[in-house]
Every structure is written in structure tokens, then in C-alpha cells.
Design a protein around this motif. Structure first.
Motif, PDB file in Angstrom:
ATOM      1  N   ARG A   1      19.640  48.473  24.635  1.00  0.00           N
ATOM      2  CA  ARG A   1      19.298  49.863  24.915  1.00  0.00           C
ATOM      3  C   ARG A   1      20.142  50.779  24.044  1.00  0.00           C
ATOM      4  O   ARG A   1      21.367  50.732  24.074  1.00  0.00           O
ATOM      5  N   ILE A   2      19.475  51.584  23.210  1.00  0.00           N
ATOM      6  CA  ILE A   2      20.180  52.546  22.362  1.00  0.00           C
ATOM      7  C   ILE A   2      19.592  53.921  22.628  1.00  0.00           C
ATOM      8  O   ILE A   2      18.371  54.087  22.632  1.00  0.00           O
TER       9      ILE A   2
ATOM     10  N   LEU B   1      12.283  54.101  22.014  1.00  0.00           N
ATOM     11  CA  LEU B   1      11.612  55.408  21.917  1.00  0.00           C
ATOM     12  C   LEU B   1      10.812  55.695  23.176  1.00  0.00           C
ATOM     13  O   LEU B   1      10.907  56.771  23.768  1.00  0.00           O
ATOM     14  N   ALA B   2       9.995  54.705  23.583  1.00  0.00           N
ATOM     15  CA  ALA B   2       9.149  54.887  24.761  1.00  0.00           C
ATOM     16  C   ALA B   2      10.001  55.120  25.995  1.00  0.00           C
ATOM     17  O   ALA B   2       9.684  55.957  26.838  1.00  0.00           O
ATOM     18  N   LEU B   3      11.110  54.377  26.082  1.00  0.00           N
ATOM     19  CA  LEU B   3      11.968  54.495  27.257  1.00  0.00           C
ATOM     20  C   LEU B   3      12.614  55.884  27.334  1.00  0.00           C
ATOM     21  O   LEU B   3      12.620  56.515  28.390  1.00  0.00           O
ATOM     22  N   SER B   4      13.111  56.361  26.194  1.00  0.00           N
ATOM     23  CA  SER B   4      13.725  57.701  26.191  1.00  0.00           C
ATOM     24  C   SER B   4      12.700  58.761  26.549  1.00  0.00           C
ATOM     25  O   SER B   4      12.974  59.689  27.313  1.00  0.00           O
ATOM     26  N   SER B   5      11.503  58.616  25.984  1.00  0.00           N
ATOM     27  CA  SER B   5      10.457  59.601  26.240  1.00  0.00           C
ATOM     28  C   SER B   5      10.027  59.589  27.709  1.00  0.00           C
ATOM     29  O   SER B   5       9.904  60.636  28.345  1.00  0.00           O
ATOM     30  N   ALA B   6       9.812  58.395  28.250  1.00  0.00           N
ATOM     31  CA  ALA B   6       9.406  58.283  29.655  1.00  0.00           C
ATOM     32  C   ALA B   6      10.520  58.775  30.579  1.00  0.00           C
ATOM     33  O   ALA B   6      10.260  59.440  31.573  1.00  0.00           O
ATOM     34  N   ASN B   7      11.771  58.444  30.231  1.00  0.00           N
ATOM     35  CA  ASN B   7      12.885  58.899  31.049  1.00  0.00           C
ATOM     36  C   ASN B   7      12.953  60.419  31.106  1.00  0.00           C
ATOM     37  O   ASN B   7      13.216  61.002  32.154  1.00  0.00           O
ATOM     38  N   THR B   8      12.713  61.066  29.960  1.00  0.00           N
ATOM     39  CA  THR B   8      12.773  62.525  29.956  1.00  0.00           C
ATOM     40  C   THR B   8      11.676  63.117  30.834  1.00  0.00           C
ATOM     41  O   THR B   8      11.902  64.101  31.535  1.00  0.00           O
ATOM     42  N   CYS B   9      10.490  62.507  30.784  1.00  0.00           N
ATOM     43  CA  CYS B   9       9.425  62.948  31.693  1.00  0.00           C
ATOM     44  C   CYS B   9       9.893  62.790  33.130  1.00  0.00           C
ATOM     45  O   CYS B   9       9.721  63.685  33.954  1.00  0.00           O
TER      46      CYS B   9
ATOM     47  N   LEU C   1       7.369  49.972  31.788  1.00  0.00           N
ATOM     48  CA  LEU C   1       6.387  50.680  30.952  1.00  0.00           C
ATOM     49  C   LEU C   1       6.799  50.630  29.491  1.00  0.00           C
ATOM     50  O   LEU C   1       5.991  50.331  28.614  1.00  0.00           O
ATOM     51  N   ALA C   2       8.075  50.917  29.218  1.00  0.00           N
ATOM     52  CA  ALA C   2       8.546  50.957  27.835  1.00  0.00           C
ATOM     53  C   ALA C   2       8.362  49.603  27.161  1.00  0.00           C
ATOM     54  O   ALA C   2       7.988  49.532  25.987  1.00  0.00           O
TER      55      ALA C   2
END
Lengths: 325, 109
Positions: free
Chosen positions: A179-180, A194-202, A247-248
Motif C-alpha cells: 500500500r502506497i 490508485l483505485a484504493l485512494s480514490s475509493a477511500n476519498t469517496c 473493490l480496489a
């Protein structure tokens, strides 16, 4: 008594009864490269594209719980005021909802849960109890022996996350996953990160909106501390292993992982019905013995005066003693 | 499993309006409501979308998504459905000729 004039005023400044409850509203809307303004009837986003020229899109402000504004967005104060009046949280985020910078708070909120949160936060014994309940919530109830120290719980949580990453990486056959989160080197990251950061922000946006709509403050966290978003991180962590992380990993081949994450995350939201869950979970964490009143929604309450003996006395009246000068 | 549908038409041929009354109620001119199964709805929509002439047809029906409904549109119009990461909103293009002007040309008694 509804007269035409009365009805018109109600449309301009809706009463609490006219607004959907936090749990019923649409989750979020992400906008970038648009201008959000209020015209004489409603709030609209002005979208300019080469293909279609300039178009206006009206935003269902009263039905939205959270508007995420990405880069290249400008918004007028009138539009902001309308969003606040409808109890919609407006969050300023980075590109693709990468980072959350700030958010607005509607001013007509009940302070009941804010006071509960502040009580629990300021009492060391209660603070620890809430933090422990948060870890228990993640591990499953009854799995943590009572009296386990917070340090031990942190260790257990770390192991749990590592094991989950390893399991999912194996399932999706992507070798080793680390995880970065490095906003500075955003584009060089692998799709999963990328997907994880984006989903987390949502997720942070939704949690932020839920917390604010309850009247709590995002700044007083129990596991996290010292950040304006501490409580958001606390609550969001309850759902990551169930929502954003699996999801990510499914998006490890996606060409646009950030957009794909937001899109499927929205579908995920419907499946998990997250908004009402966040509200009940926060209530249970802060006051497990409180009666479950799901009807406890934003209410425009009159100001009371605090009294150390009686709790609160009605405000807005003169409390001068009879015969006093 | 039948569910409610709402169908709004603008400036469509009379024969279409008459035909639709066999399935649906015409509540106000060119606004229809009724309850039909998904299969019937899809067949109806295919037919309606192909016989609007110069007019417009909009179909709205319950769907298992966040908003709780889905929209279909057909015909020459200034409003378009836009997708915002799974949330459907309507965009309005004011640069195109007005729908009202179209109605003037396609008026029927």
C-alpha cells in the motif's frame, strides 16, 4: 395553512420536514471543470465541452448528501448558501476526489450528538472505551478479550490488514502488493493503489457528510487524533475492509482505476446502504446504551442556556429575578 | 413483476396517442401513466421511440439504482441525460432552437 405566498417562501427556504433524511438522500456527486452557480430557480453546473458547447445541469441539491468539487471548479456564494440551506455538505477535493481539503457545515443542526461526542472524547475512561469499541467493530463483536490494551489492538489491526492484502493479492494473482499513498507521485502508482485512494476519498466524503449531518465534529477522533478529519478516519476505517479494499483489487487491470472505483463504489453504496449504517454505527459507538431513535434527524432547535444543576434552561427569554433591578 | 411507468410525449402523431391509451391512462395531454411488466414496457418503448415523428418521448420507470428510477429519451431535443459517475442528471443546451418553436411547427388540434 398553506397560502401561495407561504408555499413560495417554503420552496425558497425549505423546512426540515421537506428535506430527505441523511439516510435517504443520494450519496455524492463529483464535479470538476465546471462552474456552479445559482440562477433564479436553482443551483446549476455550467458544463462546457467541445462536442456540445455550453450546457447547464441542474443539481438536485436537497436530495444530495455530499457534493465533491474537484479542480477547475468555481462556485458562487449564492450556490454555496443554497447547498448549506439544504443540508448538503460541500467538500473541496483534489483531482478525482484524491484528497479532501475542506468541507462546509449546515448551521441548522441539533447539537445533541456533538455534545455526546465531546463528552466521550474529553473523558479519558470513556475515550478509551469508544476506541476499543471501534476496534471491536472491525474484528467482530466478542473477539477481543476485555482489558486488551490499545497498543495490542493496534498490533492486531496491523496484522489483520497485512493478511487481507496478502489474501486479495493472491486471489487476483498480482504478486506482492504494497500500500502506497503518495500524492506527489500519483501517476506512477499501480491501479490498485490508485483505485484504493480514490475509493477511500469517496468514502471519506460520505462519512464526512454523515458525521456533519448528525451534527458531530470530524475533528475529535478516538483512534486517530490531531487532525481536522480524525473522526472521519476513525469511522471510515470500519468499512474499508468490506468496501474499498476488495473493490480496489478487482480493478487491478482497469484502464481508468479512479473513475472505475468511483462508479462501482456508488453501486457498492447501494448494496451496503452505507449512509444509514454510518449514522447508526456512530450513534452506537458514542452512546451504546442510548435508545435507538432513528427519527433523530436534524432539527432546528431553539437555543437553550446551560445550567450546571438543571442541564439546560430555555433561552430567548429574560431570566431576571422578580423585584430585581 | 409489473411496475409503474410514466411516459411523457411532446408533439407526436395522433395515432400514437390513441394507441397508447389502450395500455396507459392519459392524465393530461401527452402524459401517460400505468403499470406494466418490464417486457411490455420495453416493447412499448421500442414502438414509441420509433414513431415519435418530429416529437419527443420520455419514459421513466422504477429501477434498482441509487436514484430509484431510470430514464429513457428519444427524439430531437435540447435536454440530454448525463452520467456523473453513475448518477444521472439532465443537461440543458440553450444554444439549440427551442422546443417551443418545434411545437409550433408540429402542432395538432
Amino acid at each position: 395553512m398553506t397560502t401561495p405566498a407561504n408555499a413560495r417562501r417554503k420552496l425558497a427556504a425549505p423546512t426540515v420536514a421537506m428535506l430527505p433524511r441523511t439516510a435517504d438522500s443520494l450519496s455524492f456527486l463529483y464535479l470538476d471543470l465546471v462552474r456552479v452557480q445559482q440562477d433564479d430557480t436553482g443551483v446549476c453546473a455550467v458544463v462546457t465541452t467541445e462536442a456540445r458547447g455550453t450546457e447547464t445541469v441542474y443539481l438536485p441539491t436537497a436530495a444530495l448528501s455530499c457534493v465533491l468539487l474537484g479542480p477547475g471548479t468555481s462556485i458562487t456564494t449564492r450556490a454555496l448558501a443554497t447547498l448549506a440551506r439544504h443540508g448538503t455538505t460541500v467538500v473541496a477535493t483534489g483531482a478525482g476526489g484524491v484528497r479532501t481539503y475542506s468541507a462546509t457545515v449546515p448551521s441548522s443542526l441539533s447539537t445533541r450528538w456533538l455534545e455526546t461526542q465531546a463528552h466521550a472524547w474529553a473523558d479519558p475512561h470513556e475515550h478509551l472505551a469508544v476506541a476499543r469499541r471501534m476496534y471491536e467493530h472491525r474484528f467482530g463483536h466478542g473477539t477481543v478479550p476485555s482489558g486488551t490494551s490499545l497498543e495490542k489492538l493496534r498490533g492486531l489491526e496491523g496484522q489483520r490488514m497485512k493478511a487481507l492484502y496478502k489474501l486479495l493479492a493472491q486471489q487476483h494473482r498480482i504478486g506482492r502488493f504494497k500500500r502506497i499513498y503518495d500524492p506527489a507521485a500519483w501517476d506512477q502508482q499501480d491501479p490498485v493503489n490508485l483505485a484504493l485512494s480514490s475509493a477511500n476519498t469517496c468514502l471519506y466524503g460520505i462519512v464526512h457528510a454523515a458525521i456533519i449531518s448528525m451534527g458531530c465534529t470530524p475533528a475529535l477522533g478516538f483512534v486517530h487524533s490531531g487532525n481536522q478529519q480524525s473522526f472521519i478516519y476513525d469511522i471510515a476505517d470500519l468499512y474499508k475492509t468490506e468496501l474499498t479494499i476488495p473493490l480496489a483489487f478487482t480493478l487491478h487491470n482497469a484502464s481508468h482505476p479512479e473513475q472505475a472505483a468511483r462508479r462501482s463504489f456508488r453501486e457498492g453504496l447501494r448494496l451496503f446502504r452505507l449512509m444509514p449504517r454510518i449514522v447508526t454505527d456512530v450513534q452506537r459507538l458514542l452512546a451504546p446504551e442510548a435508545t435507538d431513535d432513528q427519527t433523530d434527524d436534524l432539527q432546528e432547535e431553539l437555543v437553550d442556556l446551560w445550567d450546571p444543576v438543571t442541564g439546560s434552561v430555555p433561552g430567548g427569554i429574560n431570566h431576571a429575578y422578580d423585584g430585581g433591578q | 413483476m409489473a411496475s409503474m411507468i410514466a411516459l411523457s410525449l411532446t408533439a407526436v402523431p395522433d395515432h400514437l396517442r390513441g394507441a397508447l391509451t389502450r395500455w396507459l391512462l392519459e392524465v393530461t395531454p401527452e402524459l401517460y401513466v400505468g403499470t406494466v411488466s418490464a417486457k411490455v414496457r420495453d416493447e412499448l418503448w421500442k414502438t414509441v421511440a420509433n414513431s415519435t415523428g418530429n416529437g419527443i418521448a420520455v419514459l421513466i420507470y422504477p429501477a434498482d439504482n441509487e436514484q430509484g428510477f431510470a430514464i429513457r429519451m428519444s427524439g430531437q431535443r435540447r435536454r440530454h441525460l448525463r452520467d456523473f459517475d453513475g448518477l444521472t442528471l439532465v443537461s440543458f443546451n440553450s444554444a439549440l432552437p427551442t422546443e417551443e418553436a418545434d411545437n409550433e411547427t408540429a402542432k395538432h388540434s
